[in-house]
Design a protein around this motif. Structure first.
Motif, mmCIF file in Angstrom:
data_model
loop_
_atom_site.group_PDB
_atom_site.id
_atom_site.type_symbol
_atom_site.label_atom_id
_atom_site.label_comp_id
_atom_site.label_asym_id
_atom_site.label_seq_id
_atom_site.Cartn_x
_atom_site.Cartn_y
_atom_site.Cartn_z
ATOM 1 N N SER A 134 0.853 -1.192 0.000
ATOM 2 C CA SER A 134 0.000 0.000 0.000
ATOM 3 C C SER A 134 0.884 1.235 0.000
ATOM 4 N N CYS A 135 0.358 2.280 -0.595
ATOM 5 C CA CYS A 135 1.051 3.570 -0.596
ATOM 6 C C CYS A 135 0.021 4.639 -0.254
ATOM 7 N N ALA A 136 0.228 5.281 0.878
ATOM 8 C CA ALA A 136 -0.653 6.354 1.327
ATOM 9 C C ALA A 136 -0.054 7.683 0.912
ATOM 10 N N ALA A 137 -0.859 8.500 0.266
ATOM 11 C CA ALA A 137 -0.385 9.782 -0.246
ATOM 12 C C ALA A 137 -1.072 10.933 0.464
ATOM 13 N N SER A 138 -0.309 11.961 0.741
ATOM 14 C CA SER A 138 -0.885 13.184 1.303
ATOM 15 C C SER A 138 -1.151 14.158 0.164
ATOM 16 N N GLY A 139 -1.944 15.166 0.429
ATOM 17 C CA GLY A 139 -2.161 16.200 -0.578
ATOM 18 C C GLY A 139 -3.497 16.089 -1.276
ATOM 19 N N ARG A 140 -4.084 17.239 -1.506
ATOM 20 C CA ARG A 140 -5.417 17.272 -2.103
ATOM 21 C C ARG A 140 -5.391 17.039 -3.602
ATOM 22 N N THR A 141 -4.184 17.088 -4.217
ATOM 23 C CA THR A 141 -4.096 16.946 -5.666
ATOM 24 C C THR A 141 -3.656 15.553 -6.077
ATOM 25 N N PHE A 142 -3.739 14.597 -5.151
ATOM 26 C CA PHE A 142 -3.277 13.239 -5.422
ATOM 27 C C PHE A 142 -3.886 12.680 -6.698
ATOM 28 N N SER A 143 -5.153 12.931 -6.907
ATOM 29 C CA SER A 143 -5.860 12.318 -8.034
ATOM 30 C C SER A 143 -5.356 12.815 -9.389
ATOM 31 N N TYR B 194 -2.132 12.929 -10.143
ATOM 32 C CA TYR B 194 -0.812 12.340 -10.374
ATOM 33 C C TYR B 194 -0.901 10.945 -10.968
ATOM 34 N N ASP B 195 -0.051 10.694 -11.932
ATOM 35 C CA ASP B 195 0.190 9.319 -12.343
ATOM 36 C C ASP B 195 1.042 8.671 -11.251
ATOM 37 N N MET B 196 0.738 7.418 -10.930
ATOM 38 C CA MET B 196 1.423 6.743 -9.833
ATOM 39 C C MET B 196 2.175 5.526 -10.342
ATOM 40 N N GLY B 197 3.261 5.213 -9.683
ATOM 41 C CA GLY B 197 4.051 4.061 -10.099
ATOM 42 C C GLY B 197 4.652 3.322 -8.923
ATOM 43 N N TRP B 198 5.019 2.095 -9.177
ATOM 44 C CA TRP B 198 5.819 1.295 -8.240
ATOM 45 C C TRP B 198 7.137 0.956 -8.935
ATOM 46 N N PHE B 199 8.201 1.141 -8.201
ATOM 47 C CA PHE B 199 9.534 0.783 -8.659
ATOM 48 C C PHE B 199 10.160 -0.120 -7.606
ATOM 49 N N ARG B 200 11.211 -0.804 -7.957
ATOM 50 C CA ARG B 200 11.906 -1.641 -6.974
ATOM 51 C C ARG B 200 13.404 -1.603 -7.218
ATOM 52 N N ASN C 70 -6.851 8.424 -1.347
ATOM 53 C CA ASN C 70 -5.439 8.782 -1.576
ATOM 54 C C ASN C 70 -4.514 7.576 -1.408
ATOM 55 N N MET C 71 -4.908 6.469 -1.997
ATOM 56 C CA MET C 71 -4.157 5.233 -1.828
ATOM 57 C C MET C 71 -3.865 4.592 -3.182
ATOM 58 N N VAL C 72 -2.712 3.963 -3.270
ATOM 59 C CA VAL C 72 -2.426 3.059 -4.368
ATOM 60 C C VAL C 72 -1.966 1.731 -3.781
ATOM 61 N N TYR C 73 -2.177 0.676 -4.548
ATOM 62 C CA TYR C 73 -1.880 -0.658 -4.072
ATOM 63 C C TYR C 73 -1.122 -1.447 -5.139
ATOM 64 N N LEU C 74 -0.389 -2.420 -4.674
ATOM 65 C CA LEU C 74 0.244 -3.364 -5.582
ATOM 66 C C LEU C 74 0.007 -4.759 -5.016
ATOM 67 N N GLN C 75 -0.887 -5.488 -5.638
ATOM 68 C CA GLN C 75 -1.140 -6.866 -5.255
ATOM 69 C C GLN C 75 -0.137 -7.748 -5.973
ATOM 70 N N MET C 76 0.641 -8.477 -5.193
ATOM 71 C CA MET C 76 1.703 -9.298 -5.760
ATOM 72 C C MET C 76 1.412 -10.764 -5.448
ATOM 73 N N ASN C 77 1.176 -11.535 -6.480
ATOM 74 C CA ASN C 77 0.901 -12.961 -6.345
ATOM 75 C C ASN C 77 2.009 -13.782 -6.983
ATOM 76 N N SER C 78 2.047 -15.046 -6.654
ATOM 77 C CA SER C 78 3.041 -15.965 -7.222
ATOM 78 C C SER C 78 4.444 -15.380 -7.132
ATOM 79 N N LEU C 79 4.769 -14.901 -5.956
ATOM 80 C CA LEU C 79 6.058 -14.228 -5.782
ATOM 81 C C LEU C 79 7.220 -15.182 -5.985
ATOM 82 N N LYS C 80 8.292 -14.613 -6.531
ATOM 83 C CA LYS C 80 9.505 -15.369 -6.825
ATOM 84 C C LYS C 80 10.681 -14.758 -6.059
#
Length: 116
Positions: free
Chosen positions: A21-30, A32-38, A77-87
């Motif tokens: 999960s990623c919790a974002a602050s700010g009224r302009t969250f919607s 923004y394009d959002m991403g996950w990196f590693r 103000n949330m984004v999620y990354l559901q990760m299945n079949s982890l390697k």
């Protein structure tokens, strides 16, 4: 300004699942394009997944297609990354990213360790 706080990382066996999960602050969250990196130990940070500001398009790196699902809830103000079949090769610190034009914000990361 957008502040991002990731959570949900941990230790899991290969084949298991985690939901980041990623919790974002700010009224302009919607707006923004959002991403996950590693970033794995000894490697550069790499793109994992992204979702457009409207939620209308999601994009994944080839290695996670069919296993990971990114979503967002603009009302919370949330984004999620559901990760299945982890390697084991999914082991990394996962970072949330918010981007709009030249604006680019990062969270502090959450660690995911997948044991074989």
């Amino acid at each position: 300004q957008v502040q991002l706080v990731e959570s949900g990382g941990g230790l899991v066996q290969a084949g298991g699942s985690l939901r980041l999960s990623c919790a974002a602050s700010g009224r302009t969250f919607s707006s923004y394009d959002m991403g996950w990196f590693r970033q794995a130990p000894g490697k550069e940070r790499e793109f994992v997944a992204a979702i457009r500001w409207s939620g209308g398009g999601t994009y994944y790196t080839d290695s996670v297609k069919g296993r990971f699902t990114m979503s967002r809830d603009n009302a919370k103000n949330m984004v999620y990354l559901q990760m299945n079949s982890l390697k084991p090769e999914d082991t990394a610190v996962y970072y949330c990213n918010a981007r709009r034009g030249v604006l680019n914000f990062w969270g502090q990361g959450t660690r995911v360790t997948v044991s074989s």
